[in-house]
Design an enzyme around this catalytic site. Sequence first.
Site, PDB file in Angstrom:
ATOM      1  N   HIS A  72       0.836  -1.200   0.000  1.00  9.05           N
ATOM      2  CA  HIS A  72       0.000   0.000   0.000  1.00  9.05           C
ATOM      3  C   HIS A  72       0.868   1.246   0.000  1.00  9.05           C
ATOM      4  O   HIS A  72       1.685   1.432   0.891  1.00  9.05           O
ATOM      5  CB  HIS A  72      -0.900   0.027   1.237  1.00  9.05           C
ATOM      6  CG  HIS A  72      -2.030  -0.947   1.158  1.00  9.05           C
ATOM      7  ND1 HIS A  72      -3.056  -0.980   2.056  1.00  9.05           N
ATOM      8  CD2 HIS A  72      -2.295  -1.919   0.259  1.00  9.05           C
ATOM      9  CE1 HIS A  72      -3.904  -1.925   1.730  1.00  9.05           C
ATOM     10  NE2 HIS A  72      -3.463  -2.520   0.643  1.00  9.05           N
ATOM     11  N   TYR A 205      -9.171   5.235   7.440  1.00  7.99           N
ATOM     12  CA  TYR A 205      -9.336   5.589   8.849  1.00  7.99           C
ATOM     13  C   TYR A 205     -10.420   6.660   8.898  1.00  7.99           C
ATOM     14  O   TYR A 205     -10.209   7.766   8.392  1.00  7.99           O
ATOM     15  CB  TYR A 205      -8.027   6.167   9.404  1.00  7.99           C
ATOM     16  CG  TYR A 205      -6.924   5.142   9.613  1.00  7.99           C
ATOM     17  CD1 TYR A 205      -6.127   4.718   8.555  1.00  7.99           C
ATOM     18  CD2 TYR A 205      -6.674   4.623  10.886  1.00  7.99           C
ATOM     19  CE1 TYR A 205      -5.105   3.787   8.766  1.00  7.99           C
ATOM     20  CE2 TYR A 205      -5.655   3.699  11.096  1.00  7.99           C
ATOM     21  CZ  TYR A 205      -4.878   3.287  10.029  1.00  7.99           C
ATOM     22  OH  TYR A 205      -3.874   2.373  10.240  1.00  7.99           O
ATOM     23  N   PRO A 297      -3.704   0.209  18.788  1.00  8.94           N
ATOM     24  CA  PRO A 297      -3.487  -0.296  17.424  1.00  8.94           C
ATOM     25  C   PRO A 297      -3.660   0.729  16.305  1.00  8.94           C
ATOM     26  O   PRO A 297      -3.412   0.412  15.146  1.00  8.94           O
ATOM     27  CB  PRO A 297      -4.546  -1.398  17.291  1.00  8.94           C
ATOM     28  CG  PRO A 297      -5.610  -1.027  18.258  1.00  8.94           C
ATOM     29  CD  PRO A 297      -4.930  -0.324  19.386  1.00  8.94           C
ATOM     30  N   LYS A 301       1.475  -0.294  15.012  1.00 12.06           N
ATOM     31  CA  LYS A 301       2.905  -0.334  15.328  1.00 12.06           C
ATOM     32  C   LYS A 301       3.370  -1.499  16.200  1.00 12.06           C
ATOM     33  O   LYS A 301       4.575  -1.727  16.323  1.00 12.06           O
ATOM     34  CB  LYS A 301       3.318   0.968  16.043  1.00 12.06           C
ATOM     35  CG  LYS A 301       3.282   2.184  15.153  1.00 12.06           C
ATOM     36  CD  LYS A 301       4.339   2.093  14.088  1.00 12.06           C
ATOM     37  CE  LYS A 301       4.267   3.187  13.070  1.00 12.06           C
ATOM     38  NZ  LYS A 301       4.669   2.782  11.740  1.00 12.06           N
ATOM     39  N   TYR A 389       4.244   6.536   9.767  1.00 11.35           N
ATOM     40  CA  TYR A 389       3.417   5.372   9.422  1.00 11.35           C
ATOM     41  C   TYR A 389       4.245   4.296   8.709  1.00 11.35           C
ATOM     42  O   TYR A 389       4.139   3.112   9.018  1.00 11.35           O
ATOM     43  CB  TYR A 389       2.236   5.822   8.551  1.00 11.35           C
ATOM     44  CG  TYR A 389       1.105   4.823   8.516  1.00 11.35           C
ATOM     45  CD1 TYR A 389      -0.022   4.970   9.332  1.00 11.35           C
ATOM     46  CD2 TYR A 389       1.151   3.715   7.675  1.00 11.35           C
ATOM     47  CE1 TYR A 389      -1.059   4.053   9.304  1.00 11.35           C
ATOM     48  CE2 TYR A 389       0.118   2.799   7.643  1.00 11.35           C
ATOM     49  CZ  TYR A 389      -0.981   2.968   8.462  1.00 11.35           C
ATOM     50  OH  TYR A 389      -2.000   2.046   8.432  1.00 11.35           O
TER      51      TYR A 389
HETATM   52  C1  PHB Z   1      -5.269  -4.518  10.547  1.00  4.63           C
HETATM   53  O1  PHB Z   1      -5.351  -4.748   9.326  1.00  4.63           O
HETATM   54  O2  PHB Z   1      -5.521  -5.391  11.377  1.00  4.63           O
HETATM   55  C2  PHB Z   1      -4.898  -3.161  11.027  1.00  4.63           C
HETATM   56  C3  PHB Z   1      -4.490  -2.213  10.102  1.00  4.63           C
HETATM   57  C4  PHB Z   1      -4.166  -0.940  10.538  1.00  4.63           C
HETATM   58  C5  PHB Z   1      -4.255  -0.624  11.880  1.00  4.63           C
HETATM   59  C6  PHB Z   1      -4.640  -1.574  12.801  1.00  4.63           C
HETATM   60  C7  PHB Z   1      -4.975  -2.849  12.379  1.00  4.63           C
HETATM   61  O3  PHB Z   1      -3.973   0.645  12.278  1.00  4.63           O
END
Ligand code: PHB
Length: 395
Positions: A72, A205, A297, A301, A389
């Site tokens: 990505h 997000y 989460p 990280k 990120y």
């Molecule tokens: C996930 O795909 O489980 C995932 C992706 C991004 C995050 C947290 C979990 O910030």
Amino acid sequence: MRTQIAIIGAGPAGLFLSLLLDRLGIQSVILELHTRQYIEGRVRAGLLEHNTVQLMHELGVGDRLKRQGLEHGGIELRFNNRGHRIDFRELASGKCVTIYAQHEVIKDLVAARLAANKPMLFETANLQLHAIDSTSPYVTFQHNAPGQKSTERLDCDFIAGCDGFHGVSRTSIPQGVLTTYERDYPFGWLGILAQAPPSSHELIYAHHDRGFALLSMRSPQVSRLYLQCAPDENLALWPDDRIWHELQKRLATHDGWKLTEGPIIQKGVTGMRSFVVEPMQYGRLCLAGDSAHIVPPTGAKGLNLAVADVRVLAVALGAYYSTGTTDLLAQYSATCLRRVWKVQRFSWWMTQLLHRFPDDNPFDHRRQLAELDYVTTSRAASQTLAENYVGLPLP
Ligand code: PHB
Ligand code: APR
């Protein structure tokens, strides 16, 4: 039994450490509480930083990742029902992240360890650490090999405490040595896996009046989605229809974007906390990964930070065994903590930016929206997000 490094726990920290040590010709034994099946099946996060991906390739465990990982080059921040893309490749020197489930990483690392015929014991019980402040530490445990239940002893030079937040390593350090820094968040995440093609190529997000939502994925056929919920949310109150209804609301846009639904194949609630202990070492015990720190989460990280710790530890142990110097080992905690705190800051920042807090008033809400507007329109601000990120440079 005797080895150079006793590694407690076969999570990402313990397994990566074992392969790094192997490459340096340093012996280790991994002792894991659960079965192989259990650790290879546990659904957790799934986003690998650029550095973590590189390391898997360097260690020769990147074949499946190369075939199945989804690269990505950006994420979308969605607020006021509109999407805004943060372009990592442009903002973070061409770097990107890869979606690949943590339990797939575990399978690749376990397979490599077993293929190399290196010792790894599953289902160890009553594990205890001894003499960690001496130069001859050891570990005792019971091992449920068929027909055998006696207490075993593993002597070693150093112990790597890679046994996660609930492990025994951190609590083996005498009282008064560690200082704990923590923050609990007044919410959790309800996560699902759904048999539905992801509705976006990249992660979304979403900030919403009803609470945060995240769209992620595991494969071109499987979506992974999360909803902000109460920290102790009762899953029984969340039949599939209610979950989809809530996701549809929180992810809705003005331009007719569609969220594809499908059968839900897994559900769970995760609490959110920030936690650090200092120092991350005592005597001959070094803590790594979740045994020393937890991040919420939101910044994805946890796994990547565990990997960064064990890279520092492997270099320090490599220097010790090749030249006898203890300088890098003495600096282990300080070196790790510089990154740990930056990652804590980023994970906290992403969390406070995107979630609804019960105590927030309309001022806080307006401030959040202003910050999202700033982050998605200022190159300096979006670059700050992007470089954190994809993963800060290694020390
Ligand atoms: C996930 O795909 O489980 C995932 C992706 C991004 C995050 C947290 C979990 O910030
Ligand atoms: N004895 C032996 N093994 C233990 C013990 C014990 N007493 N207690 C826990 N373990 C094992 C667990 O079963 C687990 O397999 O230690 C391992 C710790 O793994 P993780 O919890 O995955 O921790 P870590 O390797 O630091 O990885 C951190 O993984 O769990 C995610 O969110 C976390 O992404 C973060 C990353």
